[in-house]
Design an enzyme around this catalytic site. Structure first.
Site, PDB file in Angstrom:
ATOM      1  N   ASP A   1      -8.352   5.266   5.966  1.00  0.00           N
ATOM      2  CA  ASP A   1      -7.958   4.740   4.653  1.00  0.00           C
ATOM      3  C   ASP A   1      -8.848   3.567   4.255  1.00  0.00           C
ATOM      4  OD1 ASP A   1      -6.502   4.619   2.297  1.00  0.00           O
ATOM      5  OD2 ASP A   1      -4.916   3.371   3.126  1.00  0.00           O
TER       6      ASP A   1
ATOM      7  N   GLY B   1       0.849  -1.183   0.000  1.00  0.00           N
ATOM      8  CA  GLY B   1       0.000   0.000   0.000  1.00  0.00           C
ATOM      9  C   GLY B   1       0.880   1.225   0.000  1.00  0.00           C
ATOM     10  N   GLY B   2       0.227   2.403  -0.004  1.00  0.00           N
ATOM     11  CA  GLY B   2       0.980   3.635  -0.064  1.00  0.00           C
ATOM     12  C   GLY B   2       1.877   3.851   1.129  1.00  0.00           C
ATOM     13  N   MET B   3       1.587   3.219   2.284  1.00  0.00           N
ATOM     14  CA  MET B   3       2.356   3.463   3.492  1.00  0.00           C
ATOM     15  C   MET B   3       2.962   2.209   4.108  1.00  0.00           C
ATOM     16  SD  MET B   3       2.662   6.601   4.230  1.00  0.00           S
ATOM     17  CE  MET B   3       2.247   7.773   2.962  1.00  0.00           C
TER      18      MET B   3
END
Length: 503
Positions: free
Chosen positions: A179, A65-67
């Site tokens: 999210d 994921g983005g993080m």
């Protein structure tokens, strides 16, 4: 040739400048695509194995994921299989953010709900922040939609029930997801719906944003207030759930664009397409839920997620529906195909940003079809001047002069009456909502910095104001606006001209 996003590993088209999944910028200033070689992914796996040796036996990567990156691992001692989420140290987390992250993760570990994936443990070893969660045998909702397309209405209601119950339970305990998306909604082999990562999504203030274009959250699912960098509350999760429901009904998210700024612009200003244009079997009660959850203003959504859950559970849903949904979801979680749902295509989104004002008759002219989705500074001046003239005409005043961007003459100073009142004075205010291109442009009202890249319903003293938007390498946009008392002035997206004359 497609590249790979260096943050989440998703395929990136050669001409894309950001990742459509996580929003990370994938090109450098010279537009050379950044590709993550496979060996770099292997290096991360080896590093995690080395750092967490003795605590976990890390097997292989499950997803990105983005993080963070999620691995399948076995917990030493107990021998149980876990999903191990790793937040790499190069995110630039502050020490305070790490402590808050751990504290919130421990709070989530105390949650006990059938629709929330349990968090077993959170810790930090050798600079690697990690969260161990229950491993779910099944598939994520986004993988199901990608393979299947639109889902049957009873399945949509079933999934929305489970996710709304999870969100309402967590919100009652002060925990916001931040999210929510299909990748964080899992369906196990028994057809149960479970939400992961509750309360462990990062806040924008938690990260030192050293990488250009870094975004906290997943752009297609972010609420307008998240896009503007404001703190996400329960209503933000409601909006994200509304996007997920729309995606389940149509097979696609409502807002897509070639740029990150384009997606954010749609969240701010573009009405959500009517799902009845795509399919004819959506009940009115479900339409009503989407209408409220996807309102642009947080205050127009449900007062509490319990209220949203009550609205979802009021949608007709029989015991036979429940059994059929579980059967369908068991098949989908196992990767078995089910009957496709026939849908029509979504209508095209407006290409050009518009000034979202309710102007009196005659109506404002529409952009010609096919015009590029970039607003030149001259066009923005003209639109702002029209809006300012109208607002002042309502108040019986005279429009303030506006400066022409790029001119050598100094901008006209606001009239004495436009001098901002003292911050201590009780003066009438309005609100301002706008985006800029480039996204790092500084927004100033009466020489006071209001934000960078965007402002979302920021309070501003009502009346004539001087607006400036500036960024290195671009011509300064300098004009006068009129902020209406007690209302929101929506300026759309203002695109600065580069100093060489382009945009």
């Amino acid at each position: 040739m497609k590249g790979k996003c260096f943050q989440c590993g998703a395929d990136v088209a050669p001409d894309a400048s950001f990742c459509g999944r996580c929003g990370t910028r994938t090109s450098d200033p010279l537009e050379a695509t950044l590709v993550l070689p496979v060996e770099n992914q292997d290096e991360l796996l080896q590093r995690v194995r080395m750092v967490l040796a003795g605590e976990y036996e890390v097997e292989h990567e499950l997803g990105r994921g983005g993080m963070g990156v999620v691995f399948r691992a076995t917990e030493a001692g107990l021998g149980r299989t876990v999903a191990l989420k790793i937040l790499p140290p190069d995110l630039g987390l502050t020490a305070r953010a790490v402590e808050r992250f751990k504290r919130e993760a421990r709070m989530v570990a105390e949650l006990d709900h059938p629709n929330i994936i349990p968090v077993y443990r959170v810790g930090q070893i050798g600079g690697v922040l990690h969260i161990a969660m229950k491993f779910i045998e099944g598939r994520s909702l986004d993988a199901i939609i990608e393979a299947q397309g639109a889902l049957p209405v009873p399945v949509v209601v079933y999934v929305l029930r489970g996710t709304s119950r999870a969100a309402a339970y967590a919100h009652d305990r002060g925990i916001v997801h931040r999210d929510l998306k299909g990748a964080n909604i899992l369906v196990d082999r028994d057809g149960r719906v479970m939400v992961s990562d509750f309360g462990v999504a990062l806040r924008a203030s938690d990260v030192t944003l050293t990488a250009d274009g870094t975004v906290i959250g997943t752009p297609p699912f972010m609420s307008p207030e998240q896009c503007s960098g404001r703190r996400a509350g329960p209503q933000s999760d409601q909006y994200s759930l509304g996007i997920v429901a729309f995606q389940m009904l149509t097979g696609a998210v409502p807002f897509q664009a070639d740029t990150l700024a384009g997606i954010m612009h749609h969240h701010f200003f573009t009405p959500v397409p009517d799902v009845r244009l795509v399919r004819d079997d959506v009940p009115s009660a479900l339409i009503d839920v989407l209408h409220v959850a996807l309102a642009k203003e947080p205050g127009a959504r449900y007062a509490s997620t319990r209220d949203m859950l009550a609205a979802v559970e009021a949608i007709p849903f029989s015991e036979a529906d429940r059994r059929e949904c579980e059967r369908t979801l068991r098949a989908l979680a196992a990767g078995s195909p089910v009957g496709k749902i026939a849908t029509r295509g979504l209508p095209a989104l407006p290409e050009g940003p518009t000034l979202a004002m309710s102007l009196p008759a005659p109506p404002p002219a529409r952009w010609p079809s096919g015009r590029r989705a970039r607003l030149t500074a001259v066009g923005a001046v003209a639109t702002l001047a029209v809006g300012a003239a109208w607002w002042i005409s309502r108040a019986g005043g005279t429009p303030a002069p506006s400066a022409i961007p790029g001119s050598t003459a100094a901008p006209a100073a606001p009239p004495p009456s436009a001098t901002p009142p003292s911050p201590r004075a009780a003066s009438p205010t309005g609100k301002l909502r706008m985006l800029t291109s480039p996204p790092d442009a500084e927004i100033l009202i009466d020489d006071r910095r209001l934000g960078v890249g965007s402002v979302f319903d920021q309070e501003v003293a009502a009346g004539p104001r001087r607006l400036r938007v500036r960024a290195p390498g671009y011509q300064t946009f300098d004009t006068s606006i009129v902020v209406p008392r007690g209302e929101t002035l929506r300026l759309g997206r203002i695109a600065l001209r580069s100093r060489d004359g382009g945009t």
